[in-house]
Design a protein around this motif. Structure first.
Motif, short mmCIF file in Angstrom:
data_model
loop_
_atom_site.label_atom_id
_atom_site.label_comp_id
_atom_site.label_asym_id
_atom_site.label_seq_id
_atom_site.Cartn_x
_atom_site.Cartn_y
_atom_site.Cartn_z
N THR A 56 0.84 -1.19 0.00
CA THR A 56 0.00 0.00 0.00
C THR A 56 0.88 1.24 0.00
O THR A 56 2.05 1.17 0.38
CB THR A 56 -0.90 0.03 1.25
OG1 THR A 56 -0.05 0.15 2.42
CG2 THR A 56 -1.73 -1.24 1.36
N PRO A 57 0.36 2.40 -0.42
CA PRO A 57 1.14 3.63 -0.35
C PRO A 57 1.67 3.89 1.06
O PRO A 57 2.80 4.36 1.23
CB PRO A 57 0.15 4.70 -0.80
CG PRO A 57 -0.78 3.98 -1.71
CD PRO A 57 -0.94 2.61 -1.10
N ARG A 58 0.85 3.59 2.08
CA ARG A 58 1.31 3.82 3.46
C ARG A 58 2.60 3.06 3.75
O ARG A 58 3.52 3.59 4.38
CB ARG A 58 0.22 3.40 4.45
CG ARG A 58 0.67 3.42 5.91
CD ARG A 58 -0.41 2.91 6.86
NE ARG A 58 0.14 2.63 8.16
CZ ARG A 58 0.74 1.50 8.50
NH1 ARG A 58 0.84 0.52 7.60
NH2 ARG A 58 1.23 1.32 9.71
N GLN A 59 2.67 1.81 3.32
CA GLN A 59 3.88 1.03 3.56
C GLN A 59 5.09 1.65 2.88
O GLN A 59 6.19 1.69 3.45
CB GLN A 59 3.67 -0.41 3.06
CG GLN A 59 2.72 -1.22 3.91
CD GLN A 59 2.48 -2.59 3.31
OE1 GLN A 59 2.03 -2.71 2.16
NE2 GLN A 59 2.79 -3.63 4.04
N LEU A 60 4.91 2.11 1.65
CA LEU A 60 6.02 2.74 0.95
C LEU A 60 6.44 4.04 1.64
O LEU A 60 7.63 4.33 1.76
CB LEU A 60 5.63 3.02 -0.50
CG LEU A 60 5.45 1.79 -1.39
CD1 LEU A 60 4.97 2.20 -2.77
CD2 LEU A 60 6.76 1.01 -1.52
N TYR A 61 5.47 4.83 2.09
CA TYR A 61 5.80 6.06 2.80
C TYR A 61 6.56 5.76 4.09
O TYR A 61 7.55 6.43 4.42
CB TYR A 61 4.53 6.84 3.12
CG TYR A 61 3.92 7.57 1.95
CD1 TYR A 61 4.70 8.34 1.10
CD2 TYR A 61 2.55 7.50 1.68
CE1 TYR A 61 4.15 9.01 0.02
CE2 TYR A 61 1.98 8.16 0.61
CZ TYR A 61 2.78 8.92 -0.22
OH TYR A 61 2.23 9.59 -1.29
N LEU A 62 6.11 4.74 4.84
CA LEU A 62 6.79 4.40 6.09
C LEU A 62 8.19 3.84 5.83
O LEU A 62 9.11 4.06 6.63
CB LEU A 62 5.95 3.42 6.90
CG LEU A 62 4.74 4.04 7.59
CD1 LEU A 62 3.92 2.96 8.31
CD2 LEU A 62 5.15 5.13 8.59
N LEU A 63 8.36 3.13 4.72
CA LEU A 63 9.70 2.67 4.36
C LEU A 63 10.60 3.87 4.08
O LEU A 63 11.76 3.91 4.51
CB LEU A 63 9.64 1.74 3.16
CG LEU A 63 10.99 1.22 2.64
CD1 LEU A 63 11.76 0.49 3.74
CD2 LEU A 63 10.78 0.31 1.43
N ALA A 64 10.06 4.86 3.37
CA ALA A 64 10.84 6.07 3.10
C ALA A 64 11.21 6.76 4.41
O ALA A 64 12.34 7.24 4.58
CB ALA A 64 10.04 7.02 2.21
N CYS A 65 10.27 6.80 5.36
CA CYS A 65 10.55 7.42 6.66
C CYS A 65 11.66 6.67 7.38
O CYS A 65 12.56 7.27 7.98
CB CYS A 65 9.29 7.44 7.51
SG CYS A 65 7.99 8.53 6.91
N ALA A 66 11.60 5.33 7.36
CA ALA A 66 12.62 4.52 8.03
C ALA A 66 13.99 4.73 7.39
O ALA A 66 15.01 4.86 8.09
CB ALA A 66 12.22 3.05 7.98
N VAL A 67 14.02 4.77 6.06
CA VAL A 67 15.29 5.00 5.35
C VAL A 67 15.83 6.39 5.68
O VAL A 67 17.03 6.57 5.91
CB VAL A 67 15.09 4.82 3.84
CG1 VAL A 67 16.30 5.33 3.06
CG2 VAL A 67 14.83 3.36 3.51
N ASN A 68 14.95 7.38 5.72
CA ASN A 68 15.38 8.74 6.05
C ASN A 68 15.97 8.81 7.45
O ASN A 68 16.95 9.52 7.70
CB ASN A 68 14.21 9.72 5.92
CG ASN A 68 13.91 10.08 4.48
OD1 ASN A 68 14.78 9.97 3.61
ND2 ASN A 68 12.69 10.49 4.20
N ARG A 69 15.36 8.08 8.39
CA ARG A 69 15.89 8.06 9.76
C ARG A 69 17.30 7.46 9.79
O ARG A 69 18.19 7.99 10.46
CB ARG A 69 14.96 7.28 10.68
CG ARG A 69 13.72 8.07 11.10
CD ARG A 69 12.84 7.30 12.05
NE ARG A 69 11.74 8.13 12.51
CZ ARG A 69 11.80 8.96 13.56
NH1 ARG A 69 12.92 9.03 14.27
NH2 ARG A 69 10.76 9.69 13.90
N VAL A 70 17.50 6.36 9.07
CA VAL A 70 18.83 5.74 9.01
C VAL A 70 19.83 6.70 8.38
O VAL A 70 20.96 6.88 8.85
CB VAL A 70 18.77 4.42 8.21
CG1 VAL A 70 20.17 3.90 7.92
CG2 VAL A 70 17.97 3.38 8.99
N PHE A 71 19.40 7.34 7.30
CA PHE A 71 20.28 8.27 6.57
C PHE A 71 20.71 9.43 7.46
O PHE A 71 21.89 9.77 7.55
CB PHE A 71 19.54 8.78 5.33
CG PHE A 71 20.36 9.70 4.46
CD1 PHE A 71 21.26 9.18 3.55
CD2 PHE A 71 20.22 11.08 4.54
CE1 PHE A 71 22.00 10.01 2.73
CE2 PHE A 71 20.96 11.92 3.73
CZ PHE A 71 21.86 11.38 2.82
#
Length: 221
Positions: A56-71
Motif C-alpha cells: 500500500t502507499p502507506r507502507q512505501l511512505y513508512l519505508l521512506a521514513c525509516a530509510v530517512n531516519r537511518v540516513f
C-alpha cells in the motif's frame, strides 16, 4: 526474484522492482481472469496469490521514513529533524499532502508518488562513501515492512489478546521496538504457532513503524 533471493537480497532497488512486478502481475491476472483465459496466460509465479494484499502507499511512505531516519542518523548522529515525525504523520493519514508540502515545498517532487519516492531515497542513501553496506540495512527495513511476499503468514484474531494489542500499540507509538521478543511470547501464549511470525518478532530486526507483524496486530494497511 525467488523467495530465497528476496530473503538474502542486499540490493534495495532489486526488492523495489520485485514489489512493482508483483503489482503488474496481479493486475494482469485480474484482467485475464475477466477474459476467462487466466489458466493459459497468467505466469505461474508465487507473487500471484490474490488472497494476500500487495503493498500500500502507506507502507512505501513508512519505508521512506525509516530509510530517512537511518540516513540522518548516519550523517548527524541522534539529532533528527522534526520533519521526520511529520512525514510519518502523513504516512498514517494524520495530515494532508498539502500540509506536508507546506513544511517543505521540495517534497512535491517525490512524495506524491510513493514508488518514485522510494527509488529516490534508496539511491540517495548510497552516495556517501561512509555508507558502505547501507544497502543491506535498507533491505532489512524492506523485509520488516513487507515481510515475505512469496508466502502469506496466517493470522487469527484469537491471538490478539489485550496484552498483544497493548504491546503492539506501545511500540508503534513510541517507535521503540525493543519489546518485539515479548510480543512473540504473548502471541505464542495466545495460540500463535506460525514460525514466520514468531521468528520475525524474535529476530535481530531492525523493526520500524510499518513492521508487518505489528501492522497485522493493529489492523493497519
Amino acid at each position: 526474484m525467488t523467495e530465497a533471493e528476496w530473503q538474502a537480497c542486499e540490493e534495495p532497488m532489486e526488492m523495489l522492482e520485485a514489489l512493482e512486478l508483483e503489482v503488474h502481475l496481479r493486475a494482469k491476472a485480474r484482467i485475464m481472469r475477466s477474459w476467462r483465459l487466466v489458466r493459459w496466460f497468467t505466469p505461474k509465479a508465487p507473487l500471484l496469490d490474490d488472497r494476500r494484499p500487495f503493498f500500500t502507499p502507506r507502507q512505501l511512505y513508512l519505508l521512506a521514513c525509516a530509510v530517512n531516519r537511518v540516513f540522518w542518523k548516519a550523517r548527524n548522529g541522534d539529532t533528527l529533524p522534526s520533519s521526520l515525525a511529520l512525514e510519518e504523520r502523513f504516512a498514517d493519514g494524520e495530515i494532508t499532502l498539502a500540509e506536508l508540502l507546506a513544511d517543505d515545498p521540495e517534497r512535491q517532487w517525490h512524495w506524491p508518488n510513493p514508488p518514485h519516492l522510494i527509488s529516490n531515497v534508496f539511491r540517495r542513501g548510497r552516495w556517501p562513501p561512509a555508507f558502505e553496506g547501507i544497502g543491506r540495512v535498507y533491505c532489512d527495513l524492506t523485509r520488516d515492512i513487507f515481510g515475505n511476499p512469496f508466502r502469506a503468514a496466517p493470522f487469527s484474531r484469537a491471538w490478539f489478546t489485550p496484552t498483544v494489542l497493548a504491546l503492539a500499540a506501545q511500540m508503534y507509538e513510541s517507535r521503540d521496538f525493543g519489546a518485539m521478543p515479548i510480543l512473540a511470547d504473548a502471541l505464542q501464549e495466545a495460540g500463535c504457532d506460525n514460525a514466520d511470525v514468531l521468528d520475525h518478532c524474535r529476530g535481530l530486526g531492525p523493526h520500524v513503524r510499518g513492521c508487518w507483524v505489528v501492522d497485522l496486530v493493529l489492523g493497519k494497511e
